[in-house]
Structure formats: C-alpha cells, structure tokens
Design an enzyme around this catalytic site. Structure first.
Site, mmCIF file in Angstrom:
data_model
loop_
_atom_site.group_PDB
_atom_site.id
_atom_site.type_symbol
_atom_site.label_atom_id
_atom_site.label_comp_id
_atom_site.label_asym_id
_atom_site.label_seq_id
_atom_site.Cartn_x
_atom_site.Cartn_y
_atom_site.Cartn_z
ATOM 1 N N TYR A 4 0.792 -1.415 0.045
ATOM 2 C CA TYR A 4 -0.059 0.094 -0.039
ATOM 3 C C TYR A 4 0.819 1.243 -0.106
ATOM 4 O O TYR A 4 0.458 2.258 -0.692
ATOM 5 C CB TYR A 4 -1.095 -0.029 1.177
ATOM 6 N N GLU B 246 -8.961 -7.116 4.271
ATOM 7 C CA GLU B 246 -8.173 -8.342 3.866
ATOM 8 C C GLU B 246 -7.669 -9.108 4.790
ATOM 9 O O GLU B 246 -7.635 -10.342 4.616
ATOM 10 C CB GLU B 246 -7.194 -7.628 2.905
ATOM 11 N N TYR C 26 -13.169 -17.669 -7.841
ATOM 12 C CA TYR C 26 -12.200 -17.712 -8.571
ATOM 13 C C TYR C 26 -10.992 -18.115 -7.709
ATOM 14 O O TYR C 26 -11.048 -17.952 -6.644
ATOM 15 C CB TYR C 26 -11.916 -16.460 -9.712
ATOM 16 N N ASN D 105 -5.714 -14.575 -11.841
ATOM 17 C CA ASN D 105 -6.936 -15.282 -11.195
ATOM 18 C C ASN D 105 -7.737 -15.939 -12.616
ATOM 19 O O ASN D 105 -7.683 -15.517 -13.546
ATOM 20 C CB ASN D 105 -7.936 -14.156 -10.569
ATOM 21 N N SER E 13 -11.484 -18.310 -12.889
ATOM 22 C CA SER E 13 -12.811 -19.014 -12.186
ATOM 23 C C SER E 13 -12.407 -20.282 -12.075
ATOM 24 O O SER E 13 -12.069 -21.157 -12.978
ATOM 25 C CB SER E 13 -14.029 -18.363 -13.257
ATOM 26 N N GLY F 27 -19.144 -16.841 -24.508
ATOM 27 C CA GLY F 27 -17.790 -17.412 -24.608
ATOM 28 C C GLY F 27 -17.127 -18.139 -23.433
ATOM 29 O O GLY F 27 -17.862 -18.789 -22.571
ATOM 30 N N VAL F 28 -15.986 -17.600 -22.844
ATOM 31 C CA VAL F 28 -15.394 -18.178 -21.977
ATOM 32 C C VAL F 28 -16.175 -17.780 -20.557
ATOM 33 O O VAL F 28 -15.679 -18.326 -19.481
ATOM 34 C CB VAL F 28 -13.852 -17.845 -21.583
ATOM 35 N N THR G 52 -17.495 -20.399 -17.624
ATOM 36 C CA THR G 52 -16.803 -21.177 -16.787
ATOM 37 C C THR G 52 -17.741 -21.204 -15.271
ATOM 38 O O THR G 52 -17.719 -22.009 -14.633
ATOM 39 C CB THR G 52 -15.432 -20.854 -16.626
ATOM 40 N N PRO G 53 -17.464 -19.884 -14.762
ATOM 41 C CA PRO G 53 -17.949 -19.743 -13.195
ATOM 42 C C PRO G 53 -19.427 -20.355 -13.405
ATOM 43 O O PRO G 53 -20.082 -20.909 -12.149
ATOM 44 C CB PRO G 53 -17.839 -18.438 -12.731
ATOM 45 N N PHE H 174 -14.502 -10.603 -15.633
ATOM 46 C CA PHE H 174 -13.262 -11.374 -15.374
ATOM 47 C C PHE H 174 -11.801 -10.472 -15.205
ATOM 48 O O PHE H 174 -10.812 -10.878 -14.523
ATOM 49 C CB PHE H 174 -12.932 -12.079 -16.984
#
Length: 393
Positions: A95, A138, A191, A206, A208, A268-269, A272-273, A386
């Site tokens: 950071y 986080e 993901y 990353n 998915s 398309g892709v 996946t998820p 994505f």
C-alpha cells in the site's frame, strides 16, 4: 477520519477526475511499474496495454471521491476490490508504494497550480483512510480462509493431474494439492489465484473455478487468448505433473441460496463460473434456465456435458445462441446476437427470478439492458468482470 476541509478538497477534485482521471492513472501505473518491480507480478500486463486496468482504477478513484462523505454508498465496490486483492495475495507493504506513486502522479499530471500542498495532503489522508479500510478487511478474510477446513494462507503447491480440451480454444486443468490434504471448498462462482514463473519472472493470475471443489481438486477452464502470456503457457507448456502455487479461492460473485427460478447467461469463456453454479443449483429443486452464447459450435465448450445434465434433470432447460453456423457442429437454437425478443422467449414466465450473467463487456451490457426491459428486478440481476472491475453502462 478525514477533516471537513479535507473532504471538501477531495470533492473539489471530482470534475478533474471525471475529465482526466484515466490520463492520471495511466501515468501512475507507468511510474509505479517501472520503479517498483516487486509489484509487477500483481498486475496483468495485457490489461495495462488495453487500458482496461487504468480505466477501472480511474473509475474506482472517482467513485471514492464522489462518495467521500458517505463511503457506505460505494456499494459492493469495496468487496470486489478486497476479494481480488486476497486472490492475488496483496499485502500491507504494497500500500505505501501505491500511495506514494498516486500522490506523485497527481502532482505531476495536475501541476503545481492545481495540485497544491493542501490538495496533496488531503489526497494523502484520503488514500490512507482507504488503505486502512482495505487492509483491515483483507486481514480478516485472510484469517478466515486460513482457519476454515482445508484452508491456508499464502501459497500452496498443487500438481496438475489432468487436462481436457473442451473446445477449439478452451482447455480444462485439474489441480490437486501436493500435500494430499483437504482443500478449501469454494462457493460456486468464485475464482482462484495462481503464481507462476515464466522466463524467470513471477506472474499472478485469477481464473474462475469451473466445477465445484467438493472432490479434493480444483478445476479451471482457460481460453487460449491471442498473445496471452499465461493462457498460452498453460495450453502449450504445462504438462500433466507440473507444479503450481495456488492461493485460496476468493470472490464475492457466487450463487446464493434462493427458491426463485435461476437463469444463467454466459458468452464465450464467461461460461466457466456458471458451470459450478449449475452443479450447485441442480442439487436443489429450483428451476434453471441455462443460456449460452458462443461464436460457433467449435468454440462452444461443455455442450455435451450440459446436454446430458438436461436429459437427467427435468428442472434444467438449456438454450444455445451462436454468432455463426460453422456447418460442422450441432446446430444452435438461435444464430445471431442474443436479442431482447429471443431472451424473452427463453426466460421463465415468472420474472421474479435470479439472473447471473458473464461474458465480454459489450455482451453483459446488452444482457443487463434486456433483463431490465423484460422486468427482472435490478437487485436480482448480477454480473462479474473477468478482468479489472469496471461498470456497465
């Protein structure tokens, strides 16, 4: 807590960010990535080259400035950022680097007349406030994932156990932990982050999860992108038995429990998820409408698997839309772009439904407009990017 004067200064910079935020952020990235090589693995160079990452960050900075008096109105933006950071293992020490480069970029792009010491000080305080919010969120998520059954913190070595070609451009990769231990069960739609060394350089990405992680393995299904450094490495230079470092699953976009009819729409892709979501939904009794759009039959992944599911699960209806008919593959239900009229025919009669959609940005923008026009409540229409987080018009 920012002072009233600092918040007023931040608000006064909103018009500048609206007109020149992308140029400022582009300068920021160029400076940071050239001077701080330790953060380069955290950023996708393809997204840098396309401008997607600068645009996304500029939008995020603008949203933060607009809502500096009421941060709770940022909605799910903070959750998206936190999840992407956790998936890539962003740490507190990153950071200060980002903060110092952002303040330098403000000073250098806006100039001394606009970027006065007061403006720089206000933005420094604002950045530190945001950093504290993100670092705290986080840290909690890192601890939660490490303490969960099968969970871990940081890197964990996995082995590629299988590869399956799903279409002319998508291949699935199956990973199991080297230590043979349990793995964290991901929510359907999440993901996973990975770390690779390519030509001596660390890169992180990353992807998915394209199947439920309930059998001790993770599956990702990757499209081979022209010029894509990681996707081409996985497709061409990553044989069975290769090891890789994976980070725990993450993501705030996942299937939630509901009795409403479920509509999964992908391009398309982006399929996946939705595959993991489909698996999870078929373990319940809710009706599912699965709508997938592809360039043609050769590019359509998982068609046989979905057709088989539809035969075995009466609650599942599936519809396919191809941009073109390649004359070689099984026909689609519709050839051409997915129109509002066609979508109206494929949706359940009950419009009080849950819709999840993914794909290229233009595709998602059109689907979002269509769903709204067809009466699907905004709060029940969900999508995910994505790449870098952005907004649909």
């Amino acid at each position: 807590m920012l002072s009233r004067e600092e918040r007023a200064i931040i608000r006064s910079t909103v018009p500048l960010l609206e007109s020149g935020g992308e140029a400022l952020i582009t300068h920021f990235y160029r400076m940071m990535l050239s001077e701080y090589p330790q953060v380069r693995p955290l950023f996708n160079q393809a997204h840098q080259a396309s401008g997607d990452q600068p645009r996304a960050l500029a939008n995020g900075v603008l949203m933060y400035a607009r809502h500096i008096d009421q941060l709770d109105q940022l909605g799910d933006l903070v959750a998206k950022i936190v999840n992407k950071h956790v998936a890539l293992q962003i740490e507190p020490q990153h950071y200060p680097i980002v903060g110092s480069c952002l303040l330098r970029a403000i000073a250098e792009v806006l100039g001394q007349e606009i970027a006065t010491p007061q403006v720089i000080a206000a933005w420094g305080a604002a950045y530190n406030q945001l950093a504290d919010i993100l670092i705290g969120a986080e840290a909690g998520m890192y601890d939660q994932k490490a303490a969960a059954p099968g969970g871990w913190r940081g890197e964990r070595e996995f082995i590629l156990t299988a590869r399956v070609q799903e279409s002319s451009e998508i291949t699935s990769f199956y990973f199991e932990p080297t230590d043979k231990g349990a793995i964290l069960v991901a929510e359907p739609g999440q993901y996973i982050g990975m770390k690779l060394m390519l030509d001596g350089e660390e890169v992180r990405r990353n992807y998915s999860l394209s199947a439920l992680a309930d059998n001790g393995q993770y599956r990702i299904s990757v499209k081979r992108e022209p010029g894509g450094r990681v996707s081409n490495h996985l497709h061409h230079h990553f044989p069975i038995g290769s090891s890789i470092q994976l980070f725990p699953p993450s993501g705030e976009f996942f299937l939630t429990q509901s009795d409403k009819p479920l509509v999964l729409i992908s391009g398309g892709v982006g399929i996946t998820p939705t595959l993991a979501m489909l698996q999870a939904a078929l373990q319940t009794e809710r009706p599912v409408h699965f709508i997938h759009c592809a360039r043609n039959g050769g590019a359509h992944a998982f068609r046989d698997w979905i057709d088989d599911l539809a035969q075995r699960h009466p609650q599942l209806k599936r519809f396919y839309c191809y941009d073109e008919d390649d004359g070689l593959s099984p026909a689609a239900d519709k050839v051409g772009l997915l129109s509002q009229e066609q979508l109206a025919q494929w949706l359940p009669e009950q419009r009080d439904l849950d819709a999840y959609f993914l794909g290229p940005k233009g595709f998602m923008a059109a689907v979002k407009r269509h769903l709204k026009a067809l009466g699907v409540p905004d709060g029940q229409s969900r999508y995910e990017f994505f790449g870098p987080a952005a907004a649909l018009e």
